[in-house]
Design a protein around this motif. Structure first.
Motif, PDB file in Angstrom:
ATOM      1  N   LEU A 269      86.702  14.112  59.580  1.00  0.00           N
ATOM      2  CA  LEU A 269      86.520  15.481  60.031  1.00  0.00           C
ATOM      3  C   LEU A 269      85.765  15.510  61.359  1.00  0.00           C
ATOM      4  CD1 LEU A 269      86.928  18.498  59.287  1.00  0.00           C
ATOM      5  CD2 LEU A 269      84.707  18.408  58.134  1.00  0.00           C
TER       6      LEU A 269
ATOM      7  N   SER B  13      95.808  19.307  52.408  1.00  0.00           N
ATOM      8  CA  SER B  13      94.980  18.110  52.576  1.00  0.00           C
ATOM      9  C   SER B  13      95.822  16.848  52.427  1.00  0.00           C
ATOM     10  CB  SER B  13      93.833  18.105  51.564  1.00  0.00           C
ATOM     11  OG  SER B  13      94.299  17.980  50.235  1.00  0.00           O
TER      12      SER B  13
ATOM     13  N   ALA C   7      84.486  23.525  52.644  1.00  0.00           N
ATOM     14  CA  ALA C   7      85.819  23.592  52.030  1.00  0.00           C
ATOM     15  C   ALA C   7      86.491  22.226  51.974  1.00  0.00           C
ATOM     16  CB  ALA C   7      86.697  24.562  52.822  1.00  0.00           C
ATOM     17  N   LEU C   8      85.737  21.178  52.215  1.00  0.00           N
ATOM     18  CA  LEU C   8      86.319  19.840  52.342  1.00  0.00           C
ATOM     19  C   LEU C   8      86.477  19.098  51.023  1.00  0.00           C
ATOM     20  CD1 LEU C   8      87.096  17.428  54.345  1.00  0.00           C
ATOM     21  CD2 LEU C   8      84.711  16.723  54.086  1.00  0.00           C
TER      22      LEU C   8
ATOM     23  N   SER D 227      84.046  27.153  49.002  1.00  0.00           N
ATOM     24  CA  SER D 227      85.473  27.451  48.998  1.00  0.00           C
ATOM     25  C   SER D 227      85.918  27.985  47.640  1.00  0.00           C
ATOM     26  CB  SER D 227      86.290  26.210  49.352  1.00  0.00           C
ATOM     27  OG  SER D 227      86.214  25.252  48.317  1.00  0.00           O
TER      28      SER D 227
ATOM     29  N   ALA E 106      83.643  24.434  57.621  1.00  0.00           N
ATOM     30  CA  ALA E 106      84.690  23.456  57.312  1.00  0.00           C
ATOM     31  C   ALA E 106      84.208  22.475  56.246  1.00  0.00           C
ATOM     32  CB  ALA E 106      85.109  22.712  58.577  1.00  0.00           C
TER      33      ALA E 106
ATOM     34  N   ILE F 127      90.231  21.628  58.637  1.00  0.00           N
ATOM     35  CA  ILE F 127      90.191  22.578  57.535  1.00  0.00           C
ATOM     36  C   ILE F 127      90.798  23.895  58.014  1.00  0.00           C
ATOM     37  CG2 ILE F 127      88.754  23.717  55.818  1.00  0.00           C
ATOM     38  CD1 ILE F 127      88.656  20.659  55.691  1.00  0.00           C
TER      39      ILE F 127
END
Length: 327
Positions: free
Chosen positions: A298, A164, A128-129, A47, A125, A305
């Motif tokens: 998630l 977030s 980018a977490l 990300s 996803a 995301i």
């Protein structure tokens, strides 16, 4: 391998040329396994965070020596392992974060720094977490102790950490108030089920939030999540309850706010500075527990995301221009 390199301090949004601080190398050496517990990961996704931009323009709190490969959180597939690696094997799907280095085809990390990506989690996803959601999880859950029934106010709610924070706030059972600029961002936040969204392009936040709190018979804000700073912080302080927690995440406005110590004293406020990356040094166990909980959320669909754009490494300038200038 292909890698995006920063060769000098400067604006990464300018077109690629000799004047650009970044360039794409197509023959950068593939990193070697540097210990018996090292793992080489073929990067699937990584990300672009505001911190990466700040590193290249020379405004981040840590200044790496030049040249360097930017990039922090990432996901990918294990490609090679050291002879003492016991918990991972070639082909495993993993994610992690690094101070530098993920804007490349390969990255090497120690086995203990990698997390298995659970079934049901998309690798893009997972890539980018960690930085955005990790920052908000440690801030809200471990520092502020956000709990069901409390009121959370999130500034800059349409940005990476802001999105977030509002999601984690809902998972914790809080009443979430989000602040953003522009009708498109406001509508998107409403689609996430946020309790109240304020469009600051239509005025200051005080009146809108006060009206909402009154309608819900709520006294005020219990936790302020602030990645923006500047005048927004000043306005938000007027909304805080006695005993509120203030989370200082960053200063996207470019202005470091002043929180009057005399008012903090009288109101019994707690002010938390939150530099998430330093937990890797000072409290690595807490950081690991945080990441594992986020991955489980998630996988269960409790958080999501929101990937607005994807770019290849060769689109380095476009990546920075579209993501940073288009904020």
């Amino acid at each position: 391998m292909e890698a995006l390199l920063c060769r000098k301090i400067g604006d990464p949004t300018v077109p690629l040329s000799e004047a650009s601080p970044i360039f794409i190398s197509t023959s950068y050496p593939i990193p070697v396994l540097d210990s018996s517990t090292a793992v080489r990961v073929r990067v699937k996704s990584t990300s672009l965070n505001y911190a990466n931009y700040l590193q290249i323009v020379g405004k981040y709190q840590e200044k790496p020596p030049l040249p360097f490969i930017p990039g922090s959180d990432y996901s990918g597939v294990v490609e090679a392992v050291g002879n003492e690696v016991s918990k991972l094997k070639i082909g495993d799907r993993v994610c992690s974060f690094a101070a530098l280095g993920s804007f490349a085809e390969y990255i090497v990390a120690d086995e203990k720094e990698l997390f298995l990506v659970p079934d049901g989690c998309d690798l893009v996803a997972a890539g980018a977490l960690l930085v955005a959601f990790g920052t908000s999880h440690v801030a809200l859950v471990h520092r502020a102790g956000l709990s069901s029934g409390q009121v959370l106010l999130v500034l800059g709610a349409a940005g990476g950490v802001g999105l977030s924070a509002v999601q984690i706030g809902k998972v914790c059972g809080a009443t979430v108030i989000a602040v953003a600029r522009g009708a498109e961002k406001v509508q998107f936040l409403k689609s996430l089920g946020i309790d109240h969204v304020v469009d600051i392009s239509k005025g200051n936040i005080f009146g809108s939030v006060k009206e909402f709190l009154k309608a819900r018979k709520l006294k005020g804000v219990d936790v302020l999540y602030d990645p923006v700073g500047g005048n927004l912080t000043k306005e938000s302080l007027k909304l805080l309850n006695w005993g509120a927690n203030i989370l200082v995440i960053g200063f996207a406005s470019g202005e470091v706010p002043v929180i009057p110590a005399n008012i903090a004293l009288v109101k019994n406020w707690t002010i938390h500075g939150l530099y998430w990356g330093s937990y890797k040094i000072h409290q690595p166990g807490l950081l690991k527990d945080s990441v594992k909980e986020l991955l489980s959320w998630l996988a269960k669909g409790l958080i999501s995301i929101n990937v607005f754009h994807t770019y290849g490494l060769s689109e380095g300038t476009q990546m920075f221009r579209g993501t940073i200038c288009g904020r």
